[in-house]
Design an enzyme around this catalytic site. Structure first.
Site, short mmCIF file in Angstrom:
data_model
loop_
_atom_site.label_atom_id
_atom_site.label_comp_id
_atom_site.label_asym_id
_atom_site.label_seq_id
_atom_site.Cartn_x
_atom_site.Cartn_y
_atom_site.Cartn_z
CB VAL A 141 24.57 4.65 68.72
CG1 VAL A 141 25.87 4.19 69.46
CG2 VAL A 141 24.35 6.25 68.96
CB VAL A 173 21.63 2.10 70.32
CG1 VAL A 173 21.81 2.91 71.22
CG2 VAL A 173 21.11 0.40 70.73
CG ASP A 184 22.29 -10.90 75.46
OD1 ASP A 184 23.10 -11.73 75.09
OD2 ASP A 184 21.83 -9.92 74.74
#
Lengths: 355, 355
Positions: free
Chosen positions: A21, A29, A134
């Site tokens: 992904v 991911v 983050d």
């Protein structure tokens, strides 16, 4: 094969890799199928050893937050000397691909809704004692496509529990979890304290990042620019300006100013002046924004003050006052909401789509 | 029979029982969070465990517990690892009785959970306060899908299954019972009564239950607005076909939970006029050409009066009509010159229920 896995790999006898992904700052991911439960999940695994160390920690931390505006943590496992985190798979785009790259600036109704939802997600995270550290557009997931159905914060990759700080500072040498990487967060969204004293990042640093993102979505520009130059700007006392062209149409101007004021408060240099996430939720509740379906179309007939958009062959009327961001001309692709009207439905707001 | 639980899960307390099987709390050592593991007590319960898993897997809802993992013994399902909710069930909780707003918030969440369940094509079949849990943030989740059935298979059962007091009258009709999602709607109505006073009227406890009269229902719910009384009366109808859809019940409750929280902003020549619970009426008029009055009744914005040349989105609105999310009111017909007309834009907020 990208990262450690190719399609079809089976992880921990349970997660079958479907496709790559993308990657976050520190992790790969994948879309994977949980063959035990027959559902799709986002399977994340750290890129390197430094990231590996804090990976389980961040999994544990994110598992503590349970809210519709936060991606749900489903599983954590270690397999073949790698760590994996299974998270709710979100069908849609991140904020960067879904909005920032699609539009020049995003209309204030949608920004208000994003702001409201993200504030709620941030509030429950902070309430659970979790600092994200983050927050950036690639960590915000938008469920759905043209019409955004829901908004979720994800990737607590370097998140930590607020009360861990002291213990770590006391125990940790150079190898403690937070010190092992000097910079914390993504530069354009980083608060002054995250730059100058990364170990001091706390709840207000998340609030800053959220404000910086909302400024960017609303105006189409990063509040302090990009690259290393941003550091100087962030550490200065300069306030990001509100482009005047966003105030030209009075129907938008009021809400634009409210969002701008809220975003700049989030980016207060004096930490105590920033609202808490809880206060942000309350402020966002006072914003007036409709939630409406969005459609794609192209401008068929742009005239002096108004024109028509063709949506699958059907005409939708628009007035120039409903355009947010740059003006539109014939054949431009546009995204809009529409309301019943005489002769043709009326579009509002209308945004030009980047080609 | 005892089920071997993988070592990842460490027993915290072996407590309650669900509708069937036994439920114990374990600590998931991978994610350091508590989970509820439901195991069956005998082979005969296996079918119900499989039903429960299928029910839970086919939907995603903020108001239904989530499945994390399953436990197998050999080739067959022996346990389900579910999200653990640290809180009381609604049978024990005093939260719904603590204020009219909390009561409505509970009903709203239950109706959302059930609407999601029905939309996924499932009938829960054992809706009752014992199968709903409230966490410390006030979030209600529905659990125990041990009797759940897919809608599309022509749901029927042999003999009575369910809980007296909450089971719909049609479930008592004989050996072979056909049923629809309306059994859950009835149980929702009975739950709404229970959550008021923690008791059920004798009529509902009879086997089979005998219907309450309209005046009985209205007396029970006398503190609620008449439209809510109407919909709850519908839920408790003896005839399944007269009961409303859960999604419609949910929509109505949303409207009332947001009462007086909407706002609208009318913009004319750069000036803003707010319409809200403190300022409910706005009159727009252009000399003697035309006028329009818009009123906020706490649930929406409606045309209260219209005289002469007054239009909404270029069409003639009827008195009593609801104002769409965003629109333009024009005074003076299109046959007049542009400068002889007045344009007022209107934005209506669409607040969300924030729990």
């Amino acid at each position: 094969m990208i990262g450690p896995h190719g399609n079809g790999d089976l992880v921990g006898e349970r997660y079958e890799i479907q496709e790559y992904v993308g990657e976050g700052g520190m992790q790969f991911v994948y879309l994977a199928k949980d063959i035990l439960l027959g559902r799709y999940v986002a399977l994340k695994t750290p890129k390197n050893n430094a990231a590996q160390k804090r990976f389980r920690r961040s999994a544990v931390v994110s598992a503590r937050v349970n809210h519709p505006n936060v991606a749900k943590t489903l599983d954590y496992l270690e397999f073949d000397e790698r760590s994996y985190l299974a998270e709710e798979f979100i069908e849609g785009n991140d904020l960067d691909k879904g909005l920032l790259r699609k539009f020049y600036a995003v209309d204030p109704y949608l920004v208000a809704r994003l702001f409201h939802n993200l504030s709620k997600g941030l509030w429950v995270s902070h309430d659970a004692g979790v600092v994200h550290r983050d927050l950036k557009p690639s960590n915000i997931m938008l469920v759905g496509d043209v019409s955004i159905e829901a908004v979720k914060i994800t990737d607590f990759g370097i998140a930590k529990l607020a009360d861990e700080e002291l213990t770590e500072a006391a125990v940790g040498g150079g190898e403690s979890i937070t010190n092992s990487q000097t910079a914390v967060g993504a530069l354009p969204y980083m608060s002054p304290e995250a730059i100058s004293a990364p170990d001091k990042t706390a709840y207000p640093s998340d609030v800053w990042s959220l404000g910086a993102m909302m400024y960017e979505v609303l105006t189409g520009t990063k509040p302090f620019g990009t690259g290393l130059m941003a550091i100087t700007e962030i550490l200065s006392d300069k306030e990001p300006a509100l482009p005047e062209e966003l105030l030209v149409n009075p129907q938008f101007a009021g809400l634009v100013q409210q969002i701008y004021a809220l975003a700049t408060r989030c980016m207060s240099r004096t930490i105590e002046d920033r609202p808490t996430a809880r206060e942000l939720v309350q402020e966002c509740e006072t914003l007036c924004y409709p939630i409406e379906q969005r459609y794609l179309g192209s401008v068929r007939d742009a005239r002096y003050r108004w024109g028509f958009i063709s949506e699958n062959g059907t005409d939708v009327f628009y007035h120039n006052d409903s355009i947010y961001g740059p003006g539109i001309a014939d054949h431009d692709p546009v995204c809009f909401s529409k309301f019943p009207g005489g002769g043709a439905d009326r579009a509002h707001p209308v945004m030009k789509v980047k080609v | 029979m005892t089920v071997d639980i993988p070592s990842r899960y460490q027993l915290v307390s072996a407590c309650g029982s669900g509708g069937f099987g036994s439920v114990s709390i374990y600590m998931d050592s991978h994610l350091e969070r508590n989970v509820a593991i439901k195991t069956i007590l005998s082979e005969s319960e296996k079918e119900r465990l499989v039903d429960e898993l299928q029910g839970l897997m086919s939907l995603r809802s903020n108001h239904v517990v989530q499945v994390f993992d399953v436990v197998y013994e050999g080739d067959s399902l022996a346990g389900i690892v579910e999200e653990y909710i640290d809180g009381e069930d609604l049978w024990d909780s005093h939260f719904p009785q603590s204020s009219p707003e909390n009561y409505l918030k509970c009903l709203w969440q239950i109706s959302k959970g059930l609407a999601d369940i029905h939309e996924a094509g499932i009938i829960h079949r054992d809706v009752k306060p014992n199968n709903m849990k409230l966490d410390e943030k006030g979030i209600v989740k529905v659990f125990d899908f041990g009797l759940a059935r897919p809608t599309d298979l022509g749901a029927h059962t042999v003999g009575f299954k369910g809980t007296y007091g909450f089971a719909a009258p049609e479930l008592f009709s004989g050996d072979h019972v056909d049923f629809t999602p309306a059994v859950d709607v009835y149980a929702f109505g009975a739950t709404a009564i229970f959550l008021l006073s923690k008791s059920l009227p004798d009529e509902l406890l009879m086997v089979p239950p005998s219907p309450l009269s309209e005046s009985q229902v209205r007396t029970i719910f006398s503190h609620l607005d008449v439209p809510i009384q109407d919909v709850l009366l519908g839920c408790l109808s003896e005839n399944a076909e007269n009961r409303p859809l859960m999604a419609d019940v949910h929509r109505l409750l949303s409207k009332y939970l947001l009462r007086d929280r909407h706002q609208a902003i009318a913009t004319h020549k750069g000036k803003y006029h707010n319409l809200n619970s403190g300022n409910r009426l706005i009159s727009l008029a252009l000399n003697t050409v035309g006028s329009l009055k818009i009123e906020y009744n706490g649930l929406g914005f409606y045309v209260k009066d219209r005289q002469g040349e007054a239009y909404i989105n270029n069409r003639e609105p009827d008195v009593g009509e609801e104002i769409p999310g965003s629109c333009v009111v024009s005074l003076g017909s299109a046959s007049r010159k542009y400068y002889e007309r007045a344009f007022i834009t209107f934005d209506v907020s669409n607040p969300e229920v924030v729990l």
